[in-house]
Design an enzyme around this catalytic site. Structure first.
Site, PDB file in Angstrom:
ATOM      1  N   LYS A 185      17.190  48.229  43.885  1.00 37.95           N
ATOM      2  CA  LYS A 185      17.905  48.140  42.617  1.00 37.95           C
ATOM      3  C   LYS A 185      18.837  49.148  41.760  1.00 37.95           C
ATOM      4  O   LYS A 185      19.483  48.961  40.940  1.00 37.95           O
ATOM      5  CB  LYS A 185      16.078  48.101  42.462  1.00 37.95           C
ATOM      6  CG  LYS A 185      14.968  47.694  42.800  1.00 37.95           C
ATOM      7  CD  LYS A 185      13.318  48.144  41.813  1.00 37.95           C
ATOM      8  CE  LYS A 185      12.675  47.808  42.924  1.00 37.95           C
ATOM      9  NZ  LYS A 185      12.462  49.154  43.680  1.00 37.95           N
ATOM     10  N   LYS A 240      16.963  61.229  50.148  1.00 37.30           N
ATOM     11  CA  LYS A 240      17.061  61.253  48.809  1.00 37.30           C
ATOM     12  C   LYS A 240      17.741  62.997  48.773  1.00 37.30           C
ATOM     13  O   LYS A 240      18.029  63.444  47.896  1.00 37.30           O
ATOM     14  CB  LYS A 240      15.232  61.326  47.817  1.00 37.30           C
ATOM     15  CG  LYS A 240      15.005  60.198  48.330  1.00 37.30           C
ATOM     16  CD  LYS A 240      15.412  59.886  46.905  1.00 37.30           C
ATOM     17  CE  LYS A 240      14.729  57.978  46.644  1.00 37.30           C
ATOM     18  NZ  LYS A 240      15.998  57.469  45.782  1.00 37.30           N
ATOM     19  N   LYS A 291      22.066  48.206  52.060  1.00 35.47           N
ATOM     20  CA  LYS A 291      21.115  47.162  52.437  1.00 35.47           C
ATOM     21  C   LYS A 291      20.702  46.638  50.864  1.00 35.47           C
ATOM     22  O   LYS A 291      21.472  47.294  49.962  1.00 35.47           O
ATOM     23  CB  LYS A 291      19.269  47.713  52.111  1.00 35.47           C
ATOM     24  CG  LYS A 291      19.200  48.127  51.854  1.00 35.47           C
ATOM     25  CD  LYS A 291      17.410  49.176  51.786  1.00 35.47           C
ATOM     26  CE  LYS A 291      17.065  50.194  51.309  1.00 35.47           C
ATOM     27  NZ  LYS A 291      15.378  50.262  51.076  1.00 35.47           N
TER      28      LYS A 291
HETATM   29  P1  TYM Z   1      10.701  49.410  46.503  1.00 38.20           P
HETATM   30  O1  TYM Z   1      10.319  49.225  44.792  1.00 38.20           O
HETATM   31  O2  TYM Z   1      11.877  49.745  47.355  1.00 38.20           O
HETATM   32  O3  TYM Z   1      10.409  47.670  47.197  1.00 38.20           O
HETATM   33  C1  TYM Z   1       9.487  46.505  46.987  1.00 38.20           C
HETATM   34  C2  TYM Z   1       9.511  45.420  48.215  1.00 38.20           C
HETATM   35  O4  TYM Z   1      10.977  45.005  48.253  1.00 38.20           O
HETATM   36  C3  TYM Z   1      11.099  45.457  49.741  1.00 38.20           C
HETATM   37  N1  TYM Z   1      12.078  45.542  49.980  1.00 38.20           N
HETATM   38  C4  TYM Z   1      13.563  45.108  50.926  1.00 38.20           C
HETATM   39  N2  TYM Z   1      12.869  43.864  51.482  1.00 38.20           N
HETATM   40  C5  TYM Z   1      14.214  43.652  52.618  1.00 38.20           C
HETATM   41  N3  TYM Z   1      15.481  43.575  52.176  1.00 38.20           N
HETATM   42  C6  TYM Z   1      15.696  44.547  51.247  1.00 38.20           C
HETATM   43  N4  TYM Z   1      16.910  45.134  50.892  1.00 38.20           N
HETATM   44  C7  TYM Z   1      14.576  45.428  50.706  1.00 38.20           C
HETATM   45  N5  TYM Z   1      14.659  45.758  49.507  1.00 38.20           N
HETATM   46  C8  TYM Z   1      13.026  46.351  49.197  1.00 38.20           C
HETATM   47  C9  TYM Z   1      10.096  46.584  50.633  1.00 38.20           C
HETATM   48  O5  TYM Z   1      10.511  46.673  51.423  1.00 38.20           O
HETATM   49  C10 TYM Z   1       9.282  46.390  49.748  1.00 38.20           C
HETATM   50  O6  TYM Z   1       8.567  46.007  50.553  1.00 38.20           O
HETATM   51  N6  TYM Z   1       7.314  52.960  49.223  1.00 38.20           N
HETATM   52  C11 TYM Z   1       7.807  51.202  48.229  1.00 38.20           C
HETATM   53  C12 TYM Z   1       7.067  51.029  47.313  1.00 38.20           C
HETATM   54  C13 TYM Z   1       5.366  51.324  47.407  1.00 38.20           C
HETATM   55  C14 TYM Z   1       4.025  50.619  47.996  1.00 38.20           C
HETATM   56  C15 TYM Z   1       3.402  50.839  48.502  1.00 38.20           C
HETATM   57  C16 TYM Z   1       4.188  49.042  48.977  1.00 38.20           C
HETATM   58  C17 TYM Z   1       4.403  52.277  46.998  1.00 38.20           C
HETATM   59  N7  TYM Z   1       3.034  52.053  47.365  1.00 38.20           N
HETATM   60  C18 TYM Z   1       2.055  51.049  48.799  1.00 38.20           C
HETATM   61  C19 TYM Z   1       3.700  48.802  49.989  1.00 38.20           C
HETATM   62  C20 TYM Z   1       2.281  49.597  49.472  1.00 38.20           C
HETATM   63  C21 TYM Z   1       9.114  51.637  47.511  1.00 38.20           C
HETATM   64  O7  TYM Z   1       9.439  51.423  47.510  1.00 38.20           O
HETATM   65  O8  TYM Z   1       9.598  49.819  47.541  1.00 38.20           O
END
Ligand code: TYM
Length: 333
Positions: free
Chosen positions: A199, A113, A196
């Site tokens: 979003k 970031k 990867k």
């Molecule tokens: P986020 O919003 O980026 O993604 C949500 C979930 O999707 C998974 N993910 C992926 N898995 C496989 N391949 C990909 N290309 C891919 N892109 C995203 C992420 O691993 C995630 O499980 N920090 C977290 C959100 C969060 C969170 C938490 C998760 C905040 N607090 C507490 C678990 C527990 C995040 O930004 O995920």
């Protein structure tokens, strides 16, 4: 019978994609009948990149709709917005006292970031893993279904939990573990082979749950391939492996076996494989897209789901905060 507690969240920073589905949501759906599940939209986490206030609500509502359209049942789980649980920021504050600047600065996602948005290196970005630990520990969860990219954050959550326990002399927080069904935690690569699915980045090489049939076909037909293997049973480059992974996740076992055999015999035609994958993907995404669109038309229903979800989640978060206050010594009256 006490069921194991599960927590996971998704940031409301854009449209959900196959990575979110196969890395996270698919596991949520599998756990909802057997575990005590807390799933939330991480809207506070989204604030680290200063989104337009007008976009916050539609983004949060869409994440809710896309989760339900993917099979999550709000009757079986607590589905809520992070900002509706006021206990989370309190625990975040408590854990911040146990998190050190040096370790936070070393987190790879923080370093990324800093590279990507040097004009906005705010404290929320630095303490992102602390807020994430608060999300998980607030329900004293033991399992956290997430994709591979979140493993390091989970390790930090375990560190904060054990530091709290050591400092206050009791096993108050369990150490939460990444959870996956059978294989390794999934990572879905972007179709151009660069990083990867995401979003906000690699948009033209990411398949979104809201993509229409033609967009899906076009993106898959443009996916990166090569000349094909030069010798039988050759190792697959990661972008080819990714296409096979998507085939395995959406096509029948026979179809996957047929193309795997062709690859191993060096007579694979990637054009044919992509055409097949495109059709299987269209069949897979279409019902989710249509159901999510339908759900989003009824804002009132989504509002009710979020309210009910927050109410369901509050019992456990209130109990955790009461316990943590007492251990810390905030116990005056
Ligand atoms: P986020 O919003 O980026 O993604 C949500 C979930 O999707 C998974 N993910 C992926 N898995 C496989 N391949 C990909 N290309 C891919 N892109 C995203 C992420 O691993 C995630 O499980 N920090 C977290 C959100 C969060 C969170 C938490 C998760 C905040 N607090 C507490 C678990 C527990 C995040 O930004 O995920």
């Amino acid at each position: 019978m006490n069921r194991e507690v599960v927590v996971s969240g998704i940031r409301s920073t854009g449209y959900l994609h196959l990575g979110n589905y196969f890395g996270a949501i698919q596991n949520y759906v599998k756990m909802q009948d057997t575990h005590e599940c807390y799933f939330f939209v991480a809207d506070y986490h989204a604030l680290t990149t200063h989104p337009d206030p007008k976009e916050l609500k539609p983004n949060v509502f869409r994440v809710v709709a896309e989760n339900i359209a993917s099979g999550l049942d709000p009757e079986k789980v607590a589905l809520y917005a992070q900002s509706d649980l006021i206990e989370i920021p309190e625990l975040y504050l408590m854990l911040n006292m146990l998190a050190y600047k040096g370790e936070l600065e070393k987190v790879p996602t923080f370093k990324d970031k800093v590279r990507m948005q040097p004009e906005n290196v705010n404290a929320g970005l630095l303490t992102y893993p602390v807020l994430m630990a608060a999300d998980i520990l607030i329900h004293r969860a033991v399992k956290v279904p997430v994709g591979k990219d979140q493993e390091q954050h989970l390790e930090m959550a375990r560190n904060f939990a054990s530091r709290f326990n050591t400092r206050y002399g009791v096993d108050f927080f369990p150490e939460p573990q990444v959870f996956r069904f059978n294989q390794d935690t999934v990572k879905i690569m972007s179709l151009d082979g660069n990083g990867k699915m995401s979003k906000s980045e690699n948009v033209s090489a990411t398949i979104y749950l809201s993509d229409d049939d033609d967009t899906i076909r076009k993106k898959i037909m443009k996916a990166k391939t090569d000349q094909g293997p030069a010798e039988p049973n050759a190792a697959m480059p990661d972008y080819i492996q990714n296409l096979f992974l998507l085939l395995q996740l959406t096509a029948t076992p026979e179809v996957t076996a047929q193309f795997t055999g062709a690859y191993n015999n060096c007579n694979i035609r990637y054009g044919d494989m992509k055409k097949q994958l495109a059709e299987d993907m269209v069949t897979f995404v279409r019902p989710i897209r249509e159901r999510a669109a339908e759900l989003q038309r009824d804002e009132d229903a989504i509002r009710k789901i979020l309210k009910a979800g927050a109410e369901k989640a509050r019992a456990s978060s209130a109990a955790t905060i009461a316990g943590a206050r007492k251990l810390i010594g905030i116990n005056y009256y």
